[in-house]
Structure formats: structure tokens, C-alpha cells
Design a protein around this motif. Sequence first.
Motif, PDB file in Angstrom:
ATOM      1  N   ASN A 255      -3.833  -0.008 -11.569  1.00 14.19           N
ATOM      2  CA  ASN A 255      -3.915   0.792 -10.349  1.00 14.19           C
ATOM      3  C   ASN A 255      -2.696   0.547  -9.462  1.00 14.19           C
ATOM      4  O   ASN A 255      -2.569  -0.509  -8.844  1.00 14.19           O
ATOM      5  N   GLU A 256      -1.823   1.522  -9.366  1.00 14.12           N
ATOM      6  CA  GLU A 256      -0.612   1.383  -8.558  1.00 14.12           C
ATOM      7  C   GLU A 256      -0.892   1.587  -7.070  1.00 14.12           C
ATOM      8  O   GLU A 256       0.008   1.419  -6.246  1.00 14.12           O
ATOM      9  N   ALA A 257      -2.122   1.953  -6.742  1.00 10.39           N
ATOM     10  CA  ALA A 257      -2.528   2.108  -5.336  1.00 10.39           C
ATOM     11  C   ALA A 257      -3.759   1.259  -5.075  1.00 10.39           C
ATOM     12  O   ALA A 257      -4.711   1.688  -4.443  1.00 10.39           O
ATOM     13  N   TRP A 258      -3.731   0.004  -5.514  1.00 10.17           N
ATOM     14  CA  TRP A 258      -4.921  -0.848  -5.485  1.00 10.17           C
ATOM     15  C   TRP A 258      -5.378  -1.191  -4.067  1.00 10.17           C
ATOM     16  O   TRP A 258      -6.528  -1.562  -3.855  1.00 10.17           O
TER      17      TRP A 258
ATOM     18  N   GLN B 123      -9.532   4.613  -1.003  1.00 11.50           N
ATOM     19  CA  GLN B 123      -9.962   5.856  -1.639  1.00 11.50           C
ATOM     20  C   GLN B 123      -9.727   5.835  -3.149  1.00 11.50           C
ATOM     21  O   GLN B 123     -10.116   6.780  -3.839  1.00 11.50           O
ATOM     22  N   LYS B 124      -9.077   4.790  -3.651  1.00  9.81           N
ATOM     23  CA  LYS B 124      -8.758   4.706  -5.079  1.00  9.81           C
ATOM     24  C   LYS B 124      -9.210   3.357  -5.640  1.00  9.81           C
ATOM     25  O   LYS B 124      -8.452   2.646  -6.286  1.00  9.81           O
TER      26      LYS B 124
ATOM     27  N   ARG C 158     -11.025  -6.057  -5.973  1.00 10.24           N
ATOM     28  CA  ARG C 158     -11.407  -4.645  -6.034  1.00 10.24           C
ATOM     29  C   ARG C 158     -11.631  -4.061  -4.648  1.00 10.24           C
ATOM     30  O   ARG C 158     -11.229  -2.928  -4.365  1.00 10.24           O
TER      31      ARG C 158
ATOM     32  N   ASP D 105      -5.496   1.065  -1.693  1.00 11.95           N
ATOM     33  CA  ASP D 105      -6.044   2.302  -1.120  1.00 11.95           C
ATOM     34  C   ASP D 105      -7.561   2.317  -1.283  1.00 11.95           C
ATOM     35  O   ASP D 105      -8.062   2.346  -2.408  1.00 11.95           O
TER      36      ASP D 105
ATOM     37  N   PRO E  61      -1.606   1.589   2.032  1.00 10.83           N
ATOM     38  CA  PRO E  61      -1.663   1.762   0.581  1.00 10.83           C
ATOM     39  C   PRO E  61      -0.286   1.833  -0.061  1.00 10.83           C
ATOM     40  O   PRO E  61      -0.113   1.433  -1.223  1.00 10.83           O
TER      41      PRO E  61
ATOM     42  N   SER F 204       1.115  -1.171  -1.937  1.00 10.09           N
ATOM     43  CA  SER F 204       0.411  -1.685  -3.123  1.00 10.09           C
ATOM     44  C   SER F 204       1.370  -2.308  -4.128  1.00 10.09           C
ATOM     45  O   SER F 204       1.095  -3.385  -4.681  1.00 10.09           O
TER      46      SER F 204
ATOM     47  N   SER G  27     -10.812   0.563  -7.877  1.00  5.57           N
ATOM     48  CA  SER G  27     -10.900   0.350  -9.334  1.00  5.57           C
ATOM     49  C   SER G  27     -12.338   0.007  -9.697  1.00  5.57           C
ATOM     50  O   SER G  27     -12.739  -1.163  -9.675  1.00  5.57           O
TER      51      SER G  27
END
Length: 348
Positions: A299-302, A306-307, A209, A304, A240, A243, A309
Amino acid sequence: MPNQTRAFLLGPLLKGVSRSFYLTLRVLPAGMRDPIALAYLLARAADTIADTSLIPPGQRLALLLSLRERINGTTCDDALIQRVAEEVAGQQIQSDEKVLLESLGPALDVLSQLGDPDRAAVSGIVSTLTDGMEFDLRTFPDEHSGQIVALNEYADLDRYTYLVAGCVGEFWTTMTYAHLPGTLKERPDVMAARGVRFGKALQMTNVLRDCGKDLRIGRCYLPQTLLARHGLDARDLLLPANSMRARPLLIELLRKALDHFRAALDYTLAIPAYAVRLRLACLWPILIGLDTLILLAQNEAWLDPQKVSKVTRQQVYRMIASSLLVAPFDSRVRSAVEARIAQIEARF
């Protein structure tokens, strides 16, 4: 120590610094609650020292090692408390963490008042956890250096997850046998091994995470051997946009995490249905961890930061409410866990 001081440490202060773990602590049977809560407070204080990036790593390490010696009783360095207050507490942005560091003396007093078995267990677990913090400080560069260091092999990651979480499963098991004798259905060695894997499951979840955030302070817990096998290096993970390129690596580590969660399920089902408070204390982190992995798998931008999970507080409260109808029944516990695992595996 006045009862009100002890009550503050193990009540409002604990709630302020432990966030969601406070819910698990509060549901524990009374005999287990105080030593586990105290171990958490001491470990959290040590972790705050280790993570205060405004202080040079060498200075943090010296304070950490001194605190470990004090907790283990190998030194009576009374100046340590003042040094922590002067050098670390004033650097804290979060007021609860500042109060925690300023309350280190009373917390050590509570430790000295525990019975011999509990005191030895609490000292042992905090000592091992500080080994994990020492590992971080010695392995990784200064957070402001702009450098990134990755662990070498999966065995290094496995050892790290033991030092910072797997050992907690052992400690939890020791506390259960000590304070609730006859409750667990399995032998102590079996439960201790499952407890280690339980803790590793939760820490693997944290590692995956928080990967994007950790990379930006120079820490790559994803081992070089795994990165190389997937055609990656640590700096590739800073982007990112990579990812999806790194998704096969994520899936490989998700599989390892899920294997640990299966052991955590076995651990929980070895707790009799009548010990519902103890079951809930184990079931909640499992469900929160798996819900986090569901978000991560989607999460396709895991990578990142800023994103991230992250399960929301409202989702946690809904899970807690629904779990009250699940925990007393083996079949429902198994179904709740296995359904989440299946949902994650469906994304592979």
C-alpha cells in the motif's frame, strides 16, 4: 441463570459483536470455548465504554475502573450496571453493542458461575485488558481536541501491545493447559512467552493498519524516538502524501511484527496435528494477520484512512476453506506462514 440467556450471550450476541473472531471461537474445543467467549464479551463491553467518544474521557475512565473492580470482585456496585445502561448504551450506533452493554448484568452472572480457576483466569485477563484501555484514556487527548500525542519509545509500544493483546496469548495458553492437559508439546513457560508474542504480532498489525484512523483521534502509537530517527513527527503522518516518506518507518515496524509472527508459528506447531480444532483457532488469525501485512506492504498510501489495508470477508472465507487441508500437516502450516512472510519481506 436460565440456559437460554447464557446461550444467547455466548451465541447470537457473541456473533454480533465479535465478527471474524467468532469464527475462531466456534472452532475451539468445547471446554475452552465458554470462558474465552465470556472473557471476550466482558472485554468488548469495557472497550465499548472506553471508546464511546460522545462521553468525556474522565467519565469513561470512571465507569471503566468501576467495571474492573466489579469483575475482580472487589466491589458489588449494583448501580454500575444501571449507570452503563443509562450513560453509555444509549450512545451506541451499532445495535449489537447496545445490547451487549444492556446485557452486562447477565454476563457478570455467567462469570460468577464459572469454576474458581476459570473465573480467576477470566477476571485476570479482563483486568489486564482494561489496564490497556486505561492507558489509552490517560495517555491520549480527547478525540475532539485536535491534539495528537505520540508514545515516547518503542518500549511504550511494546508494553501497550502486551496490555491489549499479548496478555491474551498468556490467557489462551492457561486455558489450553487447564482444559486440554497433555496437548501442548512445550513447557508452560515457553508457550506463555510465545503466546505473548503471538498477541503482540496481531496488535502490531492492528496498529500499523489503523495508523491513519488513530491519528485523526489524536493517537499516535508509533513512538517519537522512531519517528525522529526517520525525520518525522506525528503530524507529518496526518498527510497521506507522506506515506512513501514514512515507508522506512513502516518497514522497521513490519520487521518487528514479523519476528513476533515467527513466534506465533512456533506456538501453533507446538499443538499436535491431531488437535486440529485448536490448531485452526491459532492458524486463522496468523494467516489473516499476515495477509493484512501483505496488503500494507503493497500500500503506497498506507497513511490514508480511506485506503486501509483490510482483508475482505470473502478472502477470509477462502483462507478458512484452504486451511482445512493445511492445518493437519506441520510442513504445510510452516509453508503457508513462511510463504506469506517472504512475500512481505520481498517488498522491503
